[in-house]
Scaffold this motif. Sequence first.
Motif, mmCIF file in Angstrom:
data_model
loop_
_atom_site.group_PDB
_atom_site.id
_atom_site.type_symbol
_atom_site.label_atom_id
_atom_site.label_comp_id
_atom_site.label_asym_id
_atom_site.label_seq_id
_atom_site.Cartn_x
_atom_site.Cartn_y
_atom_site.Cartn_z
ATOM 1 N N GLU A 57 0.532 -1.259 -0.076
ATOM 2 C CA GLU A 57 0.117 -0.102 0.003
ATOM 3 C C GLU A 57 0.734 1.279 -0.134
ATOM 4 O O GLU A 57 0.430 2.347 -0.356
ATOM 5 N N SER A 58 2.091 1.166 0.612
ATOM 6 C CA SER A 58 2.782 2.429 0.740
ATOM 7 C C SER A 58 4.134 2.462 0.083
ATOM 8 O O SER A 58 4.739 3.631 0.108
ATOM 9 N N CYS A 59 4.744 1.482 -0.531
ATOM 10 C CA CYS A 59 5.718 1.512 -1.067
ATOM 11 C C CYS A 59 5.953 0.995 -2.585
ATOM 12 O O CYS A 59 6.941 1.578 -3.207
ATOM 13 N N SER A 169 12.174 9.297 10.684
ATOM 14 C CA SER A 169 13.091 10.219 11.210
ATOM 15 C C SER A 169 13.047 11.591 10.269
ATOM 16 O O SER A 169 13.885 12.337 10.199
ATOM 17 N N TYR A 170 11.740 11.687 9.597
ATOM 18 C CA TYR A 170 11.340 12.778 8.964
ATOM 19 C C TYR A 170 10.992 14.194 10.118
ATOM 20 O O TYR A 170 10.268 13.904 11.035
ATOM 21 N N MET A 195 13.226 11.293 -1.152
ATOM 22 C CA MET A 195 11.726 10.574 -1.014
ATOM 23 C C MET A 195 10.807 11.048 0.274
ATOM 24 O O MET A 195 11.348 11.311 1.324
ATOM 25 N N PRO A 196 9.784 11.528 -0.480
ATOM 26 C CA PRO A 196 8.679 11.989 0.582
ATOM 27 C C PRO A 196 8.453 11.035 1.710
ATOM 28 O O PRO A 196 8.573 9.798 1.582
ATOM 29 N N GLN A 197 7.958 11.500 2.746
ATOM 30 C CA GLN A 197 7.701 10.773 3.868
ATOM 31 C C GLN A 197 6.599 9.790 3.439
ATOM 32 O O GLN A 197 5.363 10.239 3.324
ATOM 33 N N PRO A 198 6.862 8.533 3.481
ATOM 34 C CA PRO A 198 5.915 7.437 3.012
ATOM 35 C C PRO A 198 4.904 6.779 4.136
ATOM 36 O O PRO A 198 4.028 6.346 3.721
ATOM 37 N N HIS A 210 -4.448 -3.951 14.590
ATOM 38 C CA HIS A 210 -3.060 -3.907 15.386
ATOM 39 C C HIS A 210 -2.704 -2.493 15.258
ATOM 40 O O HIS A 210 -2.996 -1.659 14.539
ATOM 41 N N ASN A 211 -1.680 -2.243 16.308
ATOM 42 C CA ASN A 211 -1.054 -0.798 16.281
ATOM 43 C C ASN A 211 -0.559 -0.435 14.932
ATOM 44 O O ASN A 211 0.206 -1.255 14.399
ATOM 45 N N ASN A 212 -1.145 0.570 14.487
ATOM 46 C CA ASN A 212 -0.646 1.049 13.158
ATOM 47 C C ASN A 212 0.086 2.537 13.228
ATOM 48 O O ASN A 212 -0.150 3.471 12.571
ATOM 49 N N SER A 213 0.556 2.771 14.370
ATOM 50 C CA SER A 213 1.347 3.872 14.658
ATOM 51 C C SER A 213 2.484 3.843 13.514
ATOM 52 O O SER A 213 2.907 2.865 12.951
ATOM 53 N N GLN A 214 3.112 5.034 13.165
ATOM 54 C CA GLN A 214 4.107 5.249 12.516
ATOM 55 C C GLN A 214 5.197 4.254 12.523
ATOM 56 O O GLN A 214 5.858 3.500 11.739
#
Length: 272
Positions: A57-59, A169-170, A195-198, A210-214
């Motif tokens: 979904e993100s990469c 670390s953005y 690369m923008p923050q993904p 489930h925990n979906n924190s960054q």
Amino acid sequence: MIRTLAASALTVLALATPAIPAGGGDGHIEDVDFSFEGPFGTYDQMQLQRGLQVFTESCSGCHGLRQVPIRTLHDAGGPGLPSDQVRAYAAELFIADEDSNRQLYDTEKGEFRAILETDNFPANNTAGAPDLSMMAKARAGFHGPYGLGINQLFKGMGGPEYITAILTSYTGEEKTVGDTTLYENTAYPGGWISMPQPLEDGSVTFDPEHNNSQHHLAEDVSAFLMWAAEPKLAQRKQAGLVGVLMLAILSVLLYLTNKAIWAPVKKRAKSA
């Protein structure tokens, strides 16, 4: 003589000191307690499944996994998806970079065929982003001290930790250099990355929840990329453990044999 030996030692140390690769050299990399670390560590199957979802979904829009066979998603030591889910997942994959996936082109139909579970993940070079098949092994998060690699002995190479650090670390700061927008990242060498923050908190939703924190999303996809780069990690550790046990048994047998052979000789020597 001593001066020559000292010079030789300095030369060896200089040659042995690894050059800092494109990763983890300047920024601080935090150690992460991944389940697969250590001599008895194994992959967390649920974490790998979550990592696959984060990657998809993100990469996958910018990055490929061209060296990873899709069928390995069914492997017991990996995500362990059922065969029907692997086939369905392969059918949903799309080809974003046609030039890098010419092997999937059907010359008779004049179009790209559907991706099968027997294929590898499609390559993706449209954004100029690196392929992630071996990224967790190609980057080293831990070095030193002083280039000696002692941290790697105790913490490992730190490839997954490096990926986790980059993704979390953005700072939100941006700058433009020419036609390129750069984003401040405290873990990236030089401090700025194209690369923008993904990932953000809640950018991927899991079922079951489930925990979906960054930070958790970053750890999940880092674990998945480690599996992609080292799918036979558990088997390799098992083979190494068997080898160590065999050497230990052999050492004991050799010791007992040596004692048995020399016992009469020592007895005669004492009585003489």
